[in-house]
Write an enzyme that holds these catalytic residues in place. Structure first.
Site, PDB file in Angstrom:
ATOM      1  N   PRO A   1      -6.363  -4.069  11.028  1.00  0.00           N
ATOM      2  CA  PRO A   1      -7.755  -4.146  11.308  1.00  0.00           C
ATOM      3  C   PRO A   1      -8.182  -2.587  11.567  1.00  0.00           C
ATOM      4  CG  PRO A   1      -7.021  -6.110  12.436  1.00  0.00           C
ATOM      5  CD  PRO A   1      -5.791  -5.102  12.083  1.00  0.00           C
ATOM      6  N   LEU A   2      -8.803  -1.883  10.642  1.00  0.00           N
ATOM      7  CA  LEU A   2      -8.960  -0.338  10.734  1.00  0.00           C
ATOM      8  C   LEU A   2      -9.831  -0.095  11.938  1.00  0.00           C
ATOM      9  CD1 LEU A   2      -9.229   0.686   6.945  1.00  0.00           C
ATOM     10  CD2 LEU A   2      -7.440   0.792   8.325  1.00  0.00           C
TER      11      LEU A   2
ATOM     12  N   ASN B   1      -7.605  12.122   2.981  1.00  0.00           N
ATOM     13  CA  ASN B   1      -7.615  12.066   1.304  1.00  0.00           C
ATOM     14  C   ASN B   1      -8.494  11.926   0.366  1.00  0.00           C
ATOM     15  OD1 ASN B   1      -7.767   9.443   1.389  1.00  0.00           O
ATOM     16  ND2 ASN B   1      -5.646   8.964   1.723  1.00  0.00           N
TER      17      ASN B   1
ATOM     18  N   HIS C   1     -22.540 -14.069  33.142  1.00  0.00           N
ATOM     19  CA  HIS C   1     -23.828 -14.621  32.654  1.00  0.00           C
ATOM     20  C   HIS C   1     -23.163 -15.497  31.533  1.00  0.00           C
ATOM     21  CE1 HIS C   1     -24.963 -11.150  34.893  1.00  0.00           C
ATOM     22  NE2 HIS C   1     -25.978 -11.299  34.555  1.00  0.00           N
TER      23      HIS C   1
ATOM     24  N   HIS D   1      -3.875   3.138  -3.879  1.00  0.00           N
ATOM     25  CA  HIS D   1      -4.090   2.609  -2.334  1.00  0.00           C
ATOM     26  C   HIS D   1      -3.337   1.602  -2.185  1.00  0.00           C
ATOM     27  CE1 HIS D   1      -6.226   1.609   1.370  1.00  0.00           C
ATOM     28  NE2 HIS D   1      -6.165   0.802   0.662  1.00  0.00           N
TER      29      HIS D   1
ATOM     30  N   ILE E   1     -10.107   9.277  -0.289  1.00  0.00           N
ATOM     31  CA  ILE E   1     -10.137   8.037  -1.187  1.00  0.00           C
ATOM     32  C   ILE E   1     -10.181   6.899  -0.304  1.00  0.00           C
ATOM     33  CG2 ILE E   1      -8.590   6.712  -2.641  1.00  0.00           C
ATOM     34  CD1 ILE E   1      -9.551   9.146  -4.025  1.00  0.00           C
TER      35      ILE E   1
ATOM     36  N   ASP F   1      -9.530   7.407   6.636  1.00  0.00           N
ATOM     37  CA  ASP F   1     -10.852   7.569   6.476  1.00  0.00           C
ATOM     38  C   ASP F   1     -11.448   6.342   6.887  1.00  0.00           C
ATOM     39  OD1 ASP F   1     -11.290  10.117   5.151  1.00  0.00           O
ATOM     40  OD2 ASP F   1     -10.251   9.278   3.622  1.00  0.00           O
TER      41      ASP F   1
ATOM     42  N   SER G   1     -23.360  -6.191  37.747  1.00  0.00           N
ATOM     43  CA  SER G   1     -23.491  -7.705  37.319  1.00  0.00           C
ATOM     44  C   SER G   1     -22.394  -8.314  36.894  1.00  0.00           C
ATOM     45  CB  SER G   1     -24.176  -7.580  35.839  1.00  0.00           C
ATOM     46  OG  SER G   1     -25.568  -6.802  36.124  1.00  0.00           O
TER      47      SER G   1
ATOM     48  N   GLU H   1     -17.992  -2.169  24.334  1.00  0.00           N
ATOM     49  CA  GLU H   1     -17.174  -3.357  24.495  1.00  0.00           C
ATOM     50  C   GLU H   1     -16.055  -3.477  23.768  1.00  0.00           C
ATOM     51  OE1 GLU H   1     -21.624  -4.362  25.329  1.00  0.00           O
ATOM     52  OE2 GLU H   1     -20.545  -3.414  23.579  1.00  0.00           O
TER      53      GLU H   1
ATOM     54  N   ARG I   1     -24.022 -16.461  36.445  1.00  0.00           N
ATOM     55  CA  ARG I   1     -25.013 -15.496  37.165  1.00  0.00           C
ATOM     56  C   ARG I   1     -25.590 -16.366  38.239  1.00  0.00           C
ATOM     57  NH1 ARG I   1     -30.451 -14.560  37.138  1.00  0.00           N
ATOM     58  NH2 ARG I   1     -30.872 -12.389  37.712  1.00  0.00           N
TER      59      ARG I   1
ATOM     60  N   HIS J   1       0.987  -1.120  -0.133  1.00  0.00           N
ATOM     61  CA  HIS J   1       0.076   0.068  -0.081  1.00  0.00           C
ATOM     62  C   HIS J   1       0.832   1.422  -0.085  1.00  0.00           C
ATOM     63  CE1 HIS J   1      -2.330  -3.330   1.716  1.00  0.00           C
ATOM     64  NE2 HIS J   1      -3.570  -2.562   1.282  1.00  0.00           N
TER      65      HIS J   1
END
Length: 655
Positions: free
Chosen positions: A117-118, A184, A455, A258, A186, A154, A378, A405, A514, A27
């Site tokens: 992982p973006l 950018n 739980h 890219h 793109i 982005d 909880s 989370e 629980r 890239h």
């Protein structure tokens, strides 16, 4: 002739182009577009030293847009990180190199976190900024005073985790966090407008950040914006308007640049456009020298810091915390608790046992910082009288993560990566799906993040199948380098917490109930859970049946044993709190625990996957084959046939 800073930026551009071209994939667009911003940051603002890339009080640089890894690798090489010589750039993306396609923590010195992982890099950086503030409150600004810088694209800002991260950072006023947005326009598919029209400036402002727009290719604007950011009392976003693939005359500014090598013709044209008449992987001395000087400029600050550390009465504690070592006697109170629990065989939910364990260890391990995704009561993750982590003093040890989370789990990873903090955070186990990408990265990186999942089965009852995890324990067990603990009672809960805290390079999930469950362990000497599985009760006569169980189903297995033994069928019970630790045991121990009985049965209030390791493909399994239902825990166990009678009947049918 371009200005010196422009030449230095062009070195990044051409090294990135050459490496991607040699690899025939990669890239190049983002490194070329953000080269100017990165040059000003690394030469004029960022506190680091290339010779000491792991110096404790360095600034952290997070490349959230990890596909642009050649930006970071170029910076590490140019500034003089010895582990990243030119050959590393030549070997970009090759098997065995320390320059993989996306940056990997622990693989390349100077890489602070695994990204790709973006959005996760940005969310992890929030955790780093939390850790910095927490440690500054504990040890003082003389020892802890640094910033976290993030380059995000982005795509990072489109991912949902970015919203969780920026809203949390804004609420906590993490002023030492700056995001440099590669604005950018793109994406892979084309112009960003085909899929997104978000006003990111307004979005960050709404979350409590300060913002600024600049030309990402104007050195003066970049310098002034960075100088502005370090003076703010809130986290800052600098929107850097850039041209993706800046310098490529025919492909720059398009999505074509890219994620692919540009080809020999475009590379040659780029060399001409940038007035870079050098062979691939050649950086002339007049460009390399100022880069190497930039890599040395942090030495003075580092040496001054080392002098302050040497003179500090907190030196030993600081160094111990940053190494991740636990204090001496960390488990003294816990051992006494476990012994008492074994003697009394107290019946309670394992989430309650977990809360009791935390009461025993939280005070003796000051690095522990807890939290919950808005389920504190909880999850039983709060230790009474604990101060909340918050502005302005950040001395607290409990983070109110809110209903985030994924953001919580990623921030926990950032805290663990930063060092000096051992994070744990809770949610319902079913919502581990929301956190799973961050749990996966914690396992991939080998960091000590402790995920509390309460739980843990249909036993949670009336909330119904949306909240009842049936496949989650199995799916988490499928993840490499992750300890999944499902303790049966107070003693096993204590043992599992101890194991999680001692595991410096493996994250853990604690799956906790629980509903109330009976105590099963009458001894608390050796940590039996450390073996992953162990014989809890032997047969009173030659064993014909072995019953395997985890968590709240261990008492069911014991009751089934009683039924079978009453019918003169020798039966043994094996508790299995952790598959992964069992697999790490010697083969002879594993064989002894599994045994050679004619019949093997497993019982767990989840799906069967994974249990054939113990019972074989022809063994009997008592558990779930579909989703749960709404009702009391007792009614649900009876309805789905997870009972001692069903276990005994399954065993007898196999005899």
């Amino acid at each position: 002739m371009p200005a010196p800073t422009q030449l230095m930026a062009n070195a990044i551009r051409m090294l990135s182009l050459d490496a991607v071209e040699a690899a025939t994939c990669g890239h190049p667009g983002m490194p070329m577009g953000m080269a100017d911003v990165a040059t000003v940051l690394w030469t004029k603002f960022m506190k680091y030293e290339a010779a000491k890339p792991d110096w404790a009080d360095r600034d952290r640089f997070v490349l959230s847009a990890g596909h642009g890894s050649m930006l970071l690798y170029s910076l590490l090489h140019l500034t003089g990180v010895k582990a990243v010589p030119m050959q590393s750039l030549r070997d970009f993306r090759k098997l065995g190199s320390n320059t993989p396609g996306h940056p990997e923590f622990g693989h390349t010195p100077g890489v602070e976190t695994t990204t790709g992982p973006l959005g996760q890099g940005l969310a992890t950086a929030v955790g780093m900024a939390i850790a910095e503030r927490k440690l500054a409150a504990r040890f003082g600004a003389d020892l802890v005073d640094h910033r976290t810088w993030v380059v995000a694209g982005d795509g990072c800002l489109m991912e949902g985790v970015s919203h969780e991260a920026i809203s949390l950072a804004g609420r906590l006023k993490l002023a030492k966090l700056t995001v440099l947005w590669d604005d950018n326009d793109i994406t892979i598919d084309g112009h960003v407008g085909i899929s997104d029209s978000t006003d990111q400036i307004a979005r960050f402002k709404a979350a409590g950040w300060v913002t600024k727009r600049i030309d990402g290719h104007d050195e003066g604007q970049i310098r002034r914006a960075l100088a502005w950011a370090v003076k703010q009392d809130r986290p800052s976003l600098i929107a850097c308007k850039t041209v993706i693939g800046k310098g490529a005359p025919n492909m720059g500014g398009t999505h074509k640049v890219h994620g692919a090598a540009l080809g020999k013709d475009e590379v040659a044209a780029t060399r001409m456009a940038l007035n870079w008449p050098y062979e691939p992987f050649v950086v002339p001395d007049e460009v390399l020298k100022p880069w190497r000087a930039a890599g040395r400029k942090g030495a003075k600050a580092r040496k001054a810091w080392e002098a302050r550390l040497a003179a500090s009465p907190l030196k030993a504690d600081f160094e111990r915390a940053m190494k991740g070592d636990l204090p001496k006697g960390a488990f003294a109170a816990l051992d006494a608790f476990a012994a008492k629990a074994a003697a009394e065989k107290t019946a309670a939910a394992t989430r309650v046992h977990s809360g009791a364990v935390l009461e025993q260890i939280f005070g003796s391990i000051p690095e522990m910082v807890g939290g919950s995704a808005d389920l504190t009561g909880s999850n039983n993750t709060f230790v009474k009288n604990t101060q909340i982590f918050d502005a302005p003093d950040y001395a607290g040890r409990y983070v109110n993560y809110g209903v985030r989370e994924f953001g919580m789990a990623a921030a926990m990873n950032g805290m663990a990566l930063h060092g000096g903090v051992i994070p744990y955070g809770g949610t319902f186990l079913v919502f581990s799906d929301y956190a799973r990408p961050a749990i996966r990265l914690s396992a991939l990186m080998g960091v000590r993040s402790i995920f509390v999942g309460t739980h843990d089965s249909i036993g949670l009852g009336e909330d119904g199948p949306t909240h009842q995890p049936v496949e989650h324990v199995a799916s988490l067990r499928a993840m490499p380098n992750l300890y999944v603990f499902r303790p049966a009672d107070a003693v096993e809960t204590a043992e599992c917490w101890k194991l999680a805290l001692e595991a410096k390079t493996t994250p853990s999930v604690l799956a906790l109930s629980r509903q109330k469950t009976a105590g099963v362990r009458g001894d608390a000497g050796e940590n039996q859970s450390a073996r992953g599985a162990y014989q809890l009760v032997g047969a009173s006569k030659p064993a014909q049946v072995t019953i395997f169980a985890s968590g709240t189903e261990v008492p069911i297995a014991l009751a089934a044993r009683d039924l079978l033994e009453a019918q003169d069928i020798g039966t043994r019970v094996v508790s299995v709190p952790c598959f992964e630790l069992f697999e790490a045991q010697p083969a002879d121990y594993q064989a002894a625990v599994i045994g050679e009985t004619d019949v093997r049965v497993a019982v767990e209030a989840g799906v069967r996957q994974g249990w054939d390791r113990f019972i074989g493909s022809d063994g009997a399994f008592i558990g779930m084959t579909g989703f749960g239902a709404s009702g009391t825990d007792k009614a649900l166990y009876a309805h789905f046939g997870i009972t001692a009678e069903a276990v005994a009947a399954a065993a007898k049918a196999k005899l």
